[in-house]
Design an enzyme around this catalytic site. Sequence first.
Site, PDB file in Angstrom:
ATOM      1  N   LYS A  32       0.855  -1.183   0.000  1.00  0.00           N
ATOM      2  CA  LYS A  32       0.000   0.000   0.000  1.00  0.00           C
ATOM      3  C   LYS A  32       0.892   1.233   0.000  1.00  0.00           C
ATOM      4  CE  LYS A  32      -3.377   2.740   0.620  1.00  0.00           C
ATOM      5  NZ  LYS A  32      -2.582   3.597  -0.296  1.00  0.00           N
ATOM      6  N   LYS A  88       4.700   1.392  -3.877  1.00  0.00           N
ATOM      7  CA  LYS A  88       4.495   2.708  -4.492  1.00  0.00           C
ATOM      8  C   LYS A  88       4.326   2.475  -5.989  1.00  0.00           C
ATOM      9  CE  LYS A  88       4.708   7.126  -3.185  1.00  0.00           C
ATOM     10  NZ  LYS A  88       4.257   7.682  -1.910  1.00  0.00           N
ATOM     11  N   LYS A 124       7.500   3.370   6.848  1.00  0.00           N
ATOM     12  CA  LYS A 124       6.420   4.207   7.401  1.00  0.00           C
ATOM     13  C   LYS A 124       5.333   3.352   8.055  1.00  0.00           C
ATOM     14  CE  LYS A 124       5.531   7.793   4.848  1.00  0.00           C
ATOM     15  NZ  LYS A 124       4.990   8.755   3.875  1.00  0.00           N
TER      16      LYS A 124
HETATM   17  P1  NAD Z   1       1.147  18.055  -4.522  1.00  0.00           P
HETATM   18  O1  NAD Z   1       1.324  17.732  -5.954  1.00  0.00           O
HETATM   19  O2  NAD Z   1      -0.210  18.265  -3.973  1.00  0.00           O
HETATM   20  O3  NAD Z   1       1.993  19.373  -4.135  1.00  0.00           O
HETATM   21  C1  NAD Z   1       3.349  19.503  -4.402  1.00  0.00           C
HETATM   22  C2  NAD Z   1       3.674  20.987  -4.339  1.00  0.00           C
HETATM   23  O4  NAD Z   1       5.080  21.155  -4.452  1.00  0.00           O
HETATM   24  C3  NAD Z   1       3.041  21.780  -5.470  1.00  0.00           C
HETATM   25  O5  NAD Z   1       2.611  23.040  -4.973  1.00  0.00           O
HETATM   26  C4  NAD Z   1       4.211  21.984  -6.430  1.00  0.00           C
HETATM   27  O6  NAD Z   1       4.068  23.127  -7.248  1.00  0.00           O
HETATM   28  C5  NAD Z   1       5.323  22.133  -5.449  1.00  0.00           C
HETATM   29  N1  NAD Z   1       6.656  21.923  -5.987  1.00  0.00           N
HETATM   30  C6  NAD Z   1       7.094  20.912  -6.764  1.00  0.00           C
HETATM   31  N2  NAD Z   1       8.395  21.086  -7.058  1.00  0.00           N
HETATM   32  C7  NAD Z   1       8.775  22.228  -6.430  1.00  0.00           C
HETATM   33  C8  NAD Z   1       9.988  22.945  -6.335  1.00  0.00           C
HETATM   34  N3  NAD Z   1      11.085  22.531  -6.965  1.00  0.00           N
HETATM   35  N4  NAD Z   1      10.013  24.085  -5.604  1.00  0.00           N
HETATM   36  C9  NAD Z   1       8.914  24.523  -4.961  1.00  0.00           C
HETATM   37  N5  NAD Z   1       7.730  23.889  -5.016  1.00  0.00           N
HETATM   38  C10 NAD Z   1       7.663  22.754  -5.746  1.00  0.00           C
HETATM   39  O7  NAD Z   1       1.957  16.905  -3.737  1.00  0.00           O
HETATM   40  P2  NAD Z   1       1.787  16.459  -2.231  1.00  0.00           P
HETATM   41  O8  NAD Z   1       0.801  15.365  -2.199  1.00  0.00           O
HETATM   42  O9  NAD Z   1       1.600  17.678  -1.395  1.00  0.00           O
HETATM   43  O10 NAD Z   1       3.209  15.789  -1.956  1.00  0.00           O
HETATM   44  C11 NAD Z   1       4.344  16.590  -1.605  1.00  0.00           C
HETATM   45  C12 NAD Z   1       5.389  15.683  -0.986  1.00  0.00           C
HETATM   46  O11 NAD Z   1       4.848  15.043   0.176  1.00  0.00           O
HETATM   47  C13 NAD Z   1       5.897  14.549  -1.861  1.00  0.00           C
HETATM   48  O12 NAD Z   1       7.245  14.280  -1.542  1.00  0.00           O
HETATM   49  C14 NAD Z   1       5.056  13.357  -1.423  1.00  0.00           C
HETATM   50  O13 NAD Z   1       5.692  12.120  -1.704  1.00  0.00           O
HETATM   51  C15 NAD Z   1       4.984  13.632   0.057  1.00  0.00           C
HETATM   52  N6  NAD Z   1       3.871  12.994   0.743  1.00  0.00           N
HETATM   53  C16 NAD Z   1       2.590  13.230   0.371  1.00  0.00           C
HETATM   54  C17 NAD Z   1       1.548  12.646   1.077  1.00  0.00           C
HETATM   55  C18 NAD Z   1       0.110  12.960   0.778  1.00  0.00           C
HETATM   56  O14 NAD Z   1      -0.759  12.535   1.554  1.00  0.00           O
HETATM   57  N7  NAD Z   1      -0.193  13.701  -0.275  1.00  0.00           N
HETATM   58  C19 NAD Z   1       1.836  11.761   2.129  1.00  0.00           C
HETATM   59  C20 NAD Z   1       3.170  11.542   2.501  1.00  0.00           C
HETATM   60  C21 NAD Z   1       4.179  12.173   1.795  1.00  0.00           C
END
Ligand code: NAD
Length: 383
Positions: free
Chosen positions: A41, A77, A65
């Site tokens: 998952k 993933k 995690k």
């Molecule tokens: P998302 O697509 O909703 O948001 C990502 C954001 O980062 C966007 O605003 C994008 O424009 C910005 N971004 C990307 N590259 C950038 C850069 N070089 N400089 C500045 N901003 C940048 O994605 P998310 O779901 O918020 O995920 C973000 C991170 O968190 C990822 O590493 C993801 O693996 C991790 N994560 C997400 C979740 C979740 O529940 N969504 C859970 C655990 C970890």
Amino acid sequence: MPDLLQEIDEWGPEKVVCVSDARTGMRGVLVIDNTARGTGKGGTRMSPTVTVGEIARLARVMTWKWAAVDLFHGGAKAGIFADPASPDKERIVRAFARRLADQIPASYVAGLDMGMTEQDAAIIQDELGDRGAAVGVPETLGGVPYDQLGVTGHGVAEAAEAALVRQGRSIAGARVAVQGFGAVGAAAARRLHELGAQLVALSTIDGSVHDPDGLDVPKWLEARAEFGDACVAKASAAQRVPRGEELLVDCDVLIPAAGQDVIDESVAAKIRAGLVVEGANLPTTPAARELLAEREITVVPDFIANAGGAIAAGFAMDARHSPFRPEPTAILAEVAERTRNNTVLVLDTADRSGLLPHEAALDLAKQRVRTAMELRGRLPRPA
Ligand code: NAD
């Protein structure tokens, strides 16, 4: 670049499945890392730069995690090599789900990650005709509305507060910078604002914004809802700063919540925050972690701080087969409690043992996965 076969170790990956579809141009990959504690998952990432190696690293983070939050799923993933803004997104997502119909949901339950939305999760369920195929669907379809509730960002903010309280400091008035104002970053900013912190910098892929006097969080959340990543264009000229500057501004707490490896040694040498709470997966390189420790900057590791989505997935996995909606307040309370407890546990263990917080967190997770492998008879027999 090392071959993935060279990267396989005692933990996994157990399975790597690459898929493609000529009609839509879809290219994707599923990595099942380690299932000793349960079925694979983890979120599905869509990006035009995604690689098999990146998804394998993220699948490994999921193994740790799940173990760290002590929930019974395995690390996995998936990645789709495509632009999330593509007008063909739905066809690509459908092709991806179809090609993996023999894996989903038997070996892998899809979820959200960068570039994938609640509606995409609904499309995967629809394409496979199975409510069990994905979590993260909209609430109106009986899902846990991860993005709307902001489960991961909520946990990241709670981890930040727990780490500050542990240092005898208060979140109220603490200055916070967030890289990536997406699902995680925006929800973290929202919760930190509720807790009384001051947001001084934010960024999206379209640009970075800094105001030492504080940004108006409710207004920025509205701007993001209306304009998405382009919301940064709403900043005044004086607030616009060069890309990456948000990581280096004067603040108490830095939350990287975008891509991986953004904090390397050169960035770590210049970070001015005293606390880094990793909202993104793998945002800090191993060498940068060492340097931050030398500089006495505390880091709350990714799979401890950003486990809110995983914890909520525990509720969502049940909801797939239930006509009842999970209670949002119960989800957020569970996210806060598990994330705060783990943050304090890992930072205390690191202090006691002299390990880096990442090493302390890994020890905890590895021990749990190794025990599960042993009990299932998956470890090599002693000679
Ligand atoms: P998302 O697509 O909703 O948001 C990502 C954001 O980062 C966007 O605003 C994008 O424009 C910005 N971004 C990307 N590259 C950038 C850069 N070089 N400089 C500045 N901003 C940048 O994605 P998310 O779901 O918020 O995920 C973000 C991170 O968190 C990822 O590493 C993801 O693996 C991790 N994560 C997400 C979740 C979740 O529940 N969504 C859970 C655990 C970890």
